[in-house]
Design a protein around this motif. Structure first.
Motif, PDB file in Angstrom:
ATOM      1  N   ALA A 185       0.827  -1.210   0.000  1.00  0.00           N
ATOM      2  CA  ALA A 185       0.000   0.000   0.000  1.00  0.00           C
ATOM      3  C   ALA A 185       0.861   1.258   0.000  1.00  0.00           C
ATOM      4  O   ALA A 185       0.564   2.239  -0.701  1.00  0.00           O
ATOM      5  N   LEU A 186       1.937   1.244   0.768  1.00  0.00           N
ATOM      6  CA  LEU A 186       2.797   2.422   0.846  1.00  0.00           C
ATOM      7  C   LEU A 186       3.584   2.640  -0.445  1.00  0.00           C
ATOM      8  O   LEU A 186       3.830   3.776  -0.844  1.00  0.00           O
ATOM      9  N   THR A 187       3.973   1.544  -1.105  1.00  0.00           N
ATOM     10  CA  THR A 187       4.803   1.652  -2.303  1.00  0.00           C
ATOM     11  C   THR A 187       3.980   1.906  -3.559  1.00  0.00           C
ATOM     12  O   THR A 187       4.352   2.741  -4.398  1.00  0.00           O
ATOM     13  N   TYR A 188       2.859   1.196  -3.696  1.00  0.00           N
ATOM     14  CA  TYR A 188       2.102   1.245  -4.946  1.00  0.00           C
ATOM     15  C   TYR A 188       0.748   1.918  -4.802  1.00  0.00           C
ATOM     16  O   TYR A 188       0.251   2.515  -5.760  1.00  0.00           O
ATOM     17  N   GLY A 189       0.105   1.796  -3.646  1.00  0.00           N
ATOM     18  CA  GLY A 189      -1.242   2.308  -3.466  1.00  0.00           C
ATOM     19  C   GLY A 189      -2.221   1.184  -3.190  1.00  0.00           C
ATOM     20  O   GLY A 189      -1.833   0.062  -2.836  1.00  0.00           O
ATOM     21  N   LEU A 190      -3.506   1.468  -3.347  1.00  0.00           N
ATOM     22  CA  LEU A 190      -4.562   0.499  -3.078  1.00  0.00           C
ATOM     23  C   LEU A 190      -5.071  -0.128  -4.367  1.00  0.00           C
ATOM     24  O   LEU A 190      -5.296   0.563  -5.358  1.00  0.00           O
ATOM     25  N   TRP A 191      -5.265  -1.423  -4.330  1.00  0.00           N
ATOM     26  CA  TRP A 191      -5.903  -2.133  -5.444  1.00  0.00           C
ATOM     27  C   TRP A 191      -7.415  -2.060  -5.275  1.00  0.00           C
ATOM     28  O   TRP A 191      -7.930  -1.961  -4.155  1.00  0.00           O
ATOM     29  N   LEU A 203      -7.120 -12.060   8.089  1.00  0.00           N
ATOM     30  CA  LEU A 203      -8.196 -11.265   8.691  1.00  0.00           C
ATOM     31  C   LEU A 203      -7.796  -9.807   8.903  1.00  0.00           C
ATOM     32  O   LEU A 203      -8.570  -8.894   8.620  1.00  0.00           O
ATOM     33  N   LEU A 204      -6.599  -9.564   9.412  1.00  0.00           N
ATOM     34  CA  LEU A 204      -6.170  -8.186   9.655  1.00  0.00           C
ATOM     35  C   LEU A 204      -6.004  -7.430   8.341  1.00  0.00           C
ATOM     36  O   LEU A 204      -6.410  -6.270   8.220  1.00  0.00           O
ATOM     37  N   THR A 205      -5.429  -8.077   7.350  1.00  0.00           N
ATOM     38  CA  THR A 205      -5.235  -7.449   6.041  1.00  0.00           C
ATOM     39  C   THR A 205      -6.585  -7.093   5.403  1.00  0.00           C
ATOM     40  O   THR A 205      -6.761  -5.990   4.865  1.00  0.00           O
ATOM     41  N   LEU A 206      -7.539  -8.010   5.477  1.00  0.00           N
ATOM     42  CA  LEU A 206      -8.865  -7.736   4.910  1.00  0.00           C
ATOM     43  C   LEU A 206      -9.560  -6.599   5.661  1.00  0.00           C
ATOM     44  O   LEU A 206     -10.251  -5.772   5.056  1.00  0.00           O
ATOM     45  N   PHE A 207      -9.371  -6.562   6.969  1.00  0.00           N
ATOM     46  CA  PHE A 207      -9.968  -5.501   7.786  1.00  0.00           C
ATOM     47  C   PHE A 207      -9.458  -4.131   7.343  1.00  0.00           C
ATOM     48  O   PHE A 207     -10.247  -3.187   7.162  1.00  0.00           O
ATOM     49  N   VAL A 208      -8.163  -4.009   7.143  1.00  0.00           N
ATOM     50  CA  VAL A 208      -7.601  -2.714   6.742  1.00  0.00           C
ATOM     51  C   VAL A 208      -7.984  -2.385   5.302  1.00  0.00           C
ATOM     52  O   VAL A 208      -8.293  -1.236   4.984  1.00  0.00           O
ATOM     53  N   GLN A 209      -7.975  -3.380   4.404  1.00  0.00           N
ATOM     54  CA  GLN A 209      -8.404  -3.142   3.019  1.00  0.00           C
ATOM     55  C   GLN A 209      -9.819  -2.573   2.995  1.00  0.00           C
ATOM     56  O   GLN A 209     -10.106  -1.615   2.260  1.00  0.00           O
ATOM     57  N   GLU A 210     -10.692  -3.144   3.805  1.00  0.00           N
ATOM     58  CA  GLU A 210     -12.076  -2.649   3.844  1.00  0.00           C
ATOM     59  C   GLU A 210     -12.140  -1.250   4.439  1.00  0.00           C
ATOM     60  O   GLU A 210     -12.900  -0.394   3.964  1.00  0.00           O
ATOM     61  N   SER A 211     -11.342  -0.980   5.458  1.00  0.00           N
ATOM     62  CA  SER A 211     -11.391   0.337   6.097  1.00  0.00           C
ATOM     63  C   SER A 211     -10.884   1.442   5.176  1.00  0.00           C
ATOM     64  O   SER A 211     -11.257   2.609   5.329  1.00  0.00           O
ATOM     65  N   LEU A 212     -10.044   1.075   4.210  1.00  0.00           N
ATOM     66  CA  LEU A 212      -9.499   2.062   3.272  1.00  0.00           C
ATOM     67  C   LEU A 212     -10.216   2.047   1.916  1.00  0.00           C
ATOM     68  O   LEU A 212      -9.820   2.767   0.993  1.00  0.00           O
ATOM     69  N   SER A 213     -11.250   1.250   1.796  1.00  0.00           N
ATOM     70  CA  SER A 213     -11.845   0.961   0.492  1.00  0.00           C
ATOM     71  C   SER A 213     -12.391   2.197  -0.232  1.00  0.00           C
ATOM     72  O   SER A 213     -12.442   2.219  -1.467  1.00  0.00           O
ATOM     73  N   ALA A 214     -12.781   3.230   0.487  1.00  0.00           N
ATOM     74  CA  ALA A 214     -13.322   4.429  -0.160  1.00  0.00           C
ATOM     75  C   ALA A 214     -12.272   5.169  -0.971  1.00  0.00           C
ATOM     76  O   ALA A 214     -12.613   6.013  -1.813  1.00  0.00           O
ATOM     77  N   GLN A 215     -10.996   4.851  -0.766  1.00  0.00           N
ATOM     78  CA  GLN A 215      -9.921   5.559  -1.458  1.00  0.00           C
ATOM     79  C   GLN A 215      -9.425   4.820  -2.705  1.00  0.00           C
ATOM     80  O   GLN A 215      -8.445   5.217  -3.320  1.00  0.00           O
ATOM     81  N   PRO A 316      -3.060   5.935  -5.292  1.00  0.00           N
ATOM     82  CA  PRO A 316      -2.071   6.422  -4.322  1.00  0.00           C
ATOM     83  C   PRO A 316      -2.744   6.778  -3.002  1.00  0.00           C
ATOM     84  O   PRO A 316      -3.874   7.278  -2.970  1.00  0.00           O
ATOM     85  N   ILE A 317      -2.034   6.514  -1.919  1.00  0.00           N
ATOM     86  CA  ILE A 317      -2.582   6.800  -0.598  1.00  0.00           C
ATOM     87  C   ILE A 317      -1.469   7.379   0.263  1.00  0.00           C
ATOM     88  O   ILE A 317      -0.345   6.859   0.245  1.00  0.00           O
ATOM     89  N   PRO A 318      -1.732   8.458   0.994  1.00  0.00           N
ATOM     90  CA  PRO A 318      -0.662   9.067   1.805  1.00  0.00           C
ATOM     91  C   PRO A 318      -0.221   8.125   2.931  1.00  0.00           C
ATOM     92  O   PRO A 318      -1.042   7.379   3.476  1.00  0.00           O
ATOM     93  N   PRO A 319       1.049   8.127   3.259  1.00  0.00           N
ATOM     94  CA  PRO A 319       1.555   7.198   4.276  1.00  0.00           C
ATOM     95  C   PRO A 319       0.813   7.272   5.610  1.00  0.00           C
ATOM     96  O   PRO A 319       0.606   6.240   6.261  1.00  0.00           O
TER      97      PRO A 319
END
Length: 401
Positions: A185-191, A203-215, A316-319
């Motif tokens: 996420a830091l290097t490339y951004g969000l898919w 589970l933790l990875t999916l949780f964060v992916q969902e929390s950032l999904s609007a971006q 892209p997503i800010p660090p």
């Protein structure tokens, strides 16, 4: 053409092995309203700027470099992946046919073995990814699990680029988030979409992916999909390559230790030693494979690294927006009421509470063993150095108590 085209871009196209016709098509697509990008114009431009496919590497020089490559990566690299490996060593623009001839000459027995097992099965399941950043596949490989080695990798479904790999003793939610998803996420951004199997280690990875999904770039897609491991096919196909080129040679050497009763996997201290040495050795092989894979040519498209630069739509997503491991764990446990197991070793490290002794062990291991040599010999069928390193690590640990 002179005003619009960057010379470095054209050189990159040629380095990927693209024809003048293919470059013409690419430039026409980039500048649809501009004339003057015919194949003839491209050919003239290349001649004027001294851009050629030809390489100053002679056949003898190529033969020596391929022999070094075989020594480094073993018998399973064919002409495409070896061409990718040579590119990581700074040798670009060498034709696949030349590389293939050099491989055959360098190790005829390896060539025959590849030919005998060359029946490649095409993936029968239809697959589609629209651009780099559409689908990110993450999966784990536990072929060396009995020796305390687990690989986790993330691959972009459109380009085939391996964007991150990590090697750990045991699959773990926190380590996978920290060493795989967060760096991606830091290097490339969000898919747009993350695809994993039904394992609880994500589970933790999916949780964060969902929390950032609007971006994400395309928020209309499901932000993640969990499916049967066999349907996560882009990453599953990679594991076949990793097994042949990294895991199986290491496993074969370690199996001999067990068969000879020189390694007791019921002993917690021995388990830690074999895990420590096997992990560091496999990291060498993984690094060589990933670099070579990302530089191997895909007919008509270029290399995975090149495709990434042309079709990158990861958001892209800010660090500061990507939570640290500690922040992610706290948020997950507060939201779900669950508890995530912290990272842990395979077996018991009896020196864990003595940083000075741990450092002394690391220094002694580096002084007596070279990990690149260990891997290169193991992948070429000689596992004795790896076996010696495991035994030495166990005895050294005992002596430092």
């Amino acid at each position: 053409m002179e005003e619009l085209v960057d010379e470095d871009d054209v050189r990159a196209y040629i380095a990927q092995g693209f024809t003048h016709d293919k470059i013409s098509d690419l430039l026409t697509g980039q500048f649809p309203s501009v004339r003057g990008f015919s194949a003839r114009s491209v050919r003239r431009y290349c001649k004027e700027h001294d851009i050629h496919w030809t390489t100053p590497v002679t056949d003898d020089e190529l033969q020596r470099e391929v022999e070094k490559g075989v020594e480094a990566v073993g018998p399973t690299y064919g002409r495409k992946t070896m061409k990718g490996y040579l590119a990581t060593q700074g040798l670009y623009g060498i034709g696949e046919a030349r590389v293939g001839r050099a491989l055959k000459e360098a190790a005829p027995e390896y060539h025959q073995s590849r030919q005998a097992s060359a029946a490649r099965r095409a993936n029968p399941i239809p697959y589609y990814a629209e651009y780099f950043g559409h689908k990110l596949h993450i999966d784990q490989n536990e072929k060396l699990g009995m020796y305390g080695v687990t690989h986790v990798a993330a691959i972009d479904g459109y380009s085939g680029k391996l964007v991150q790999t990590a090697t750990m003793p045991l699959k773990n939610n926190q380590v996978i988030y920290r060493d795989v998803f967060r760096p991606v996420a830091l290097t490339y951004g969000l898919w747009d979409q993350l695809r994993v199997d039904h394992g609880s280690e994500f589970l933790l990875t999916l949780f964060v992916q969902e929390s950032l999904s609007a971006q994400r770039t395309n928020t209309s897609r499901e932000c993640y999909v969990q499916s049967d491991s066999r349907r996560n096919h882009p990453i599953e196909r990679i594991w076949g390559e990793v097994n042949q080129r990294v895991n199986y040679p290491i496993k074969a050497a370690l199996n001999i230790l067990v068969e000879q009763d020189a390694l007791d996997l019921t002993d917690e201290k021995s388990k830690f030693s074999v895990s420590s040495v096997a992990m560091e050795t496999s990291k060498v092989g993984m690094a060589r494979f990933v670099d070579s894979w990302n530089m191997h040519p895909i007919p008509g498209r270029g290399t995975p690294d090149f495709i990434w630069t042309q079709q990158n739509r990861a958001a892209p997503i800010p660090p500061y927006a990507v939570p640290s491991l500690h922040e992610a764990v706290l948020a997950y446990e507060a939201a779900t009421g669950g508890t995530l197991v912290p990272p842990h070793t395979f077996g018991l490290d009896v020196l864990a509470h003595s940083p000075a002794k741990t450092l002394e062990r690391e220094q002694q291991m580096r002084h007596n063993f070279n990990l690149e040599d260990i891997f290169s010999r193991a992948v070429n069928g000689d596992g004795t150095l790896l076996q010696q390193a495991v035994t030495y690590h166990r005895r050294l640990t005992e002596s430092l108590l």
